[in-house]
Scaffold this active site. Structure first.
Site, short mmCIF file in Angstrom:
data_model
loop_
_atom_site.label_atom_id
_atom_site.label_comp_id
_atom_site.label_asym_id
_atom_site.label_seq_id
_atom_site.Cartn_x
_atom_site.Cartn_y
_atom_site.Cartn_z
N ASP A 115 39.00 44.15 35.15
CA ASP A 115 38.31 45.45 35.13
C ASP A 115 37.96 45.85 36.56
OD1 ASP A 115 36.28 43.77 35.87
OD2 ASP A 115 35.14 43.94 34.01
N ASP B 222 37.95 39.12 36.12
CA ASP B 222 38.17 39.95 34.93
C ASP B 222 39.14 41.06 35.30
OD1 ASP B 222 36.29 38.41 33.70
OD2 ASP B 222 34.66 39.87 33.93
N ASP C 45 35.16 45.86 38.25
CA ASP C 45 34.35 44.88 38.98
C ASP C 45 35.23 43.74 39.48
OD1 ASP C 45 31.97 46.09 38.92
OD2 ASP C 45 31.08 44.88 37.30
N GLU D 192 35.46 34.47 38.82
CA GLU D 192 34.35 35.41 38.70
C GLU D 192 33.40 34.96 37.59
OE1 GLU D 192 35.61 39.36 37.66
OE2 GLU D 192 33.56 40.10 37.41
#
Ligand code: 28G
Length: 637
Positions: A501, A499, A503, A426
């Site tokens: 998180d 990541d 997203d 990412e």
């Protein structure tokens, strides 16, 4: 107290002891899958009894003490005394392969690992308690510690009902986990309920105080409606059945406004995930009949070529369920997931040909809608082929130069595909760190910019036009969609690194949807992984200790005392060395392997989560707020 063992009971214990010595030979494994296999064994017997016409309701109960109970209201297992001085009931539970096979049982599963019987469950349990109601009596027998009879068959009292009740507690000395998973159980049981369209199957979860009931008199039709709930379908499910030379064929199909083809086949209630003769027979019968019909109606002219199978099946979901007598059963392949029985091809083909032609003639509107959709698919594929040819003529670039063209891929140096890894990363900045720290001999890095296209409702054409996905397809090098061939993959591991998180989670889901829809075999053969970056680093002196969740952070703090805690918000916050140590180094990282435990459950989940009906998605999220990654994925190194 245990009885003293005579010669025969020693022999029996030797039999059950063999199961304890090599449990894998009888139930496949001693992990969660093997654990649930015990339940399937007992359940199979209850279902056989119901399918033979005795009893209409089966209950599975998860008890608070970790044991599991199955109850049927069939005839009750035989309790008469054998000449050996043992009761028939004792024999069923202590003699290997006895009691597992019913002479009438056309539904007895011989596929894979099913059908090894109640004695195997007894051998692998801390205790087994059996109650049988028959002949107006309530019989009771109990075994402990891998099948040792605690006392002879006893009569507890009188009753007017009939049936069997088996409670067993899996042995923690055998299994790596002894916790039953309610979702695994309800999924399996719901699937059997769909396929049987007979008995009511009830699951009682006494640990969480929940109850589920599955009863589908409409069988495969209900199964299809369930699978396609979130899709815009072109017609109601079409269902047909016929028995030819002892092979019972049940088929449901339905077209939806999508591009994927989905086929779920079963033999004697067991999923044949690698297809086999029945699927081959279905496909050839279906394609041939559609072509015959289209010609007879003048929808295909004399000069037109026949429709091809792939075009005929675009957007088609099929369920095939066969009951095959044991003497005709043949399975193939490493996991025995492929039906071999040659007869099943012709039988399925002729059932499809006969019933489908009849259906098309009786339902002209639907038939024309279907043929029009197939015509569209044919035209689109032809156009795509032409465009590709033009592009090839114009550029004449092979796989390799296309990859260089994409510019973003930092490929690995080694050509030994079996050792190579492709990291889908990412963001460009994390991609940059990954390129710096990687083992460039074996690890390739492909940074992804922003969000990936949601492919749930995209055609192969849309996918190929999408730069990001196109680059992934070319990097992996094995095609996509109907043309995907896992034998051609350039990397052994495709690792999604995002990541930690929301997203990142979203990107994971989008990529997994893409792989599920366009490279399913890549997942099925275990090539897709998710990298797990740490959430925290605790710095003490020169050392950094990494924590991958909050519990681990607490443990580390307890262990090393005071230190500076750093929270990583994304891959980009780690320097190249840290990224290597924590997430990419094969010696220290943790990879989560993505598996498809249950294809039908997965199919529905993907279409609900990624499809067009937001309402279903909301319901699903509401119902599954306790969803955890660990339950669906398996952790490996
Ligand atoms: C509750 C959990 C699992 C079962 C029966 C009923 C019979 C049976 C089971 O027979 C095969 C048949 C006689 C030797 C059959 C009862 C015929 C007459 C049965 C179950 C071989 C075993 N009366 N219900 N087995 N015998 N339910 N539920 O296991 O000749 S197993």
């Amino acid at each position: 107290m245990s009885e003293r063992y005579d010669a025969t009971s020693i022999k029996i214990l030797e039999g059950l002891e063999a199961v304890r010595v090599r449990p894998g030979m009888y139930i496949g494994s001693v992990d969660s899958r093997g654990l649930h296999h015990l339940l399937w064994e007992i359940l199979d017997n209850a279902i056989d009894e119901a399918m033979n016409g005795y009893g209409k309701e089966i209950t599975v109960r998860l008890n608070q003490d970790g044991s599991c109970t199955v109850i049927d209201n069939g005839r009750g297992m035989p309790c008469d005394m054998h000449s050996s001085g043992k009761s028939a009931l004792e024999v069923i539970f202590t003699v290997l392969h006895a009691g597992g096979k019913f002479e009438e049982g056309a539904y007895k599963t011989a596929g894979g690992l099913h059908g090894v019987g109640a004695s195997v469950v007894n051998a692998l349990s801390e205790w087994v308690d059996v109650e049988v109601c028959r002949d107006h009596k309530r019989y009771h027998i109990r075994f402990e510690d891998g099948g040792k009879k605690v006392h002879p068959l006893e009569i507890l009292g009188t009753t007017n009902r009939t049936g069997s009740k088996v409670t067993f507690k899996p042995d923690p000395k055998i299994f790596s986990t002894t916790t039953f998973n309610i979702e695994t159980i309800t999924t399996h049981i719901q699937q059997e309920a769909f396929l049987l369209s007979g008995p009511r199957l009830i699951v009682k979860d006494d640990i969480n105080g929940k109850e589920y009931s599955y009863e589908y008199p409409e069988g495969l039709k209900a199964f299809m409606e369930y699978l396609n709930e979130d899709k815009d379908t072109l017609h109601d499910p079409v269902v047909f059945s016929k028995t030819i030379s002892g092979i019972d064929v049940n088929i449901a199909f339905q077209f939806a406004d999508t591009y994927q083809e989905n086929m779920f086949s079963f033999v004697n209630l067991v999923r044949t995930k690698d297809g086999g003769s029945h699927e081959v027979g279905f496909k050839s019968g279906f394609t041939k009949t559609i072509n015959d019909y289209a010609r007879s109606e003048g929808l295909l002219k004399e000069k037109d070529k026949n429709f091809e199978g792939n075009d005929v099946r675009e957007g088609l979901t099929t369920i095939i369920s066969l009951a095959i007598p044991e003497d005709k059963l043949q399975f193939e392949g490493q996991t025995k997931g492929k039906l071999g029985t040659p007869e099943a091809k012709n039988v399925t083909e002729s059932v499809v040909s006969e019933k489908l032609m009849y259906f098309l003639k009786e339902n002209k509107d639907i038939a024309y809608t279907i043929v029009k959709k197939i015509q569209k698919a044919t035209i689109a594929r032809e156009a795509a082929r032409k465009a590709k040819e033009e592009a090839r003529k114009g550029k004449k670039n092979d796989k390799k130069s296309e990859r260089v063209l994409s510019g973003k891929l930092a490929d690995a140096q080694s050509r030994d595909h079996s050792k190579l890894e492709l990291f889908l990363v990412e963001g460009d900045s994390a991609g940059g760190s990954a390129k710096k720290c990687r083992d460039s001999k074996y690890q390739a890095i492909l940074p992804l910019r922003g969000k990936v296209l949601n492919t749930e409702r995209a055609s192969i054409d849309d996918v190929e036009k999408n730069e990001e996905l196109n680059t992934i397809i070319h990097a992996i090098g094995a095609g996509a969609g109907a043309n995907f061939n896992v034998a051609d993959i350039n990397y052994d591991k495709v690792i999604i690194m995002t990541d930690a998180d929301t997203d990142g989670a979203h990107i994971q889901v989008l990529l997994l949807t893409f792989f599920y829809r366009y490279m399913r075999e890549l997942i099925e053969t275990g090539h897709v992984y998710i990298a797990t970056p740490p959430l925290y680093g605790v710095i003490k002196g020169k050392e950094t200790y990494y924590a991958y969740d909050d519990d681990e952070l607490e443990r580390i703090k307890d262990e090393i005392g005071k230190g500076e805690v750093k929270r990583y918000k994304g891959l980009g916050e780690m320097n190249a060395d840290e990224l290597w140590d924590t997430t990419m180094d094969p010696h220290s990282r943790t990879l989560v392997q993505v598996t498809l435990e249950d294809a039908t459950a997965c199919e529905r989940r993907v279409s609900v989560l990624m499809g067009s009906k937001a309402e279903l998605r909301r319901d699903w999220i509401d119902e599954n707020i306790d969803f955890t990654l660990e339950e669906d994925y398996q952790v490996t190194n």
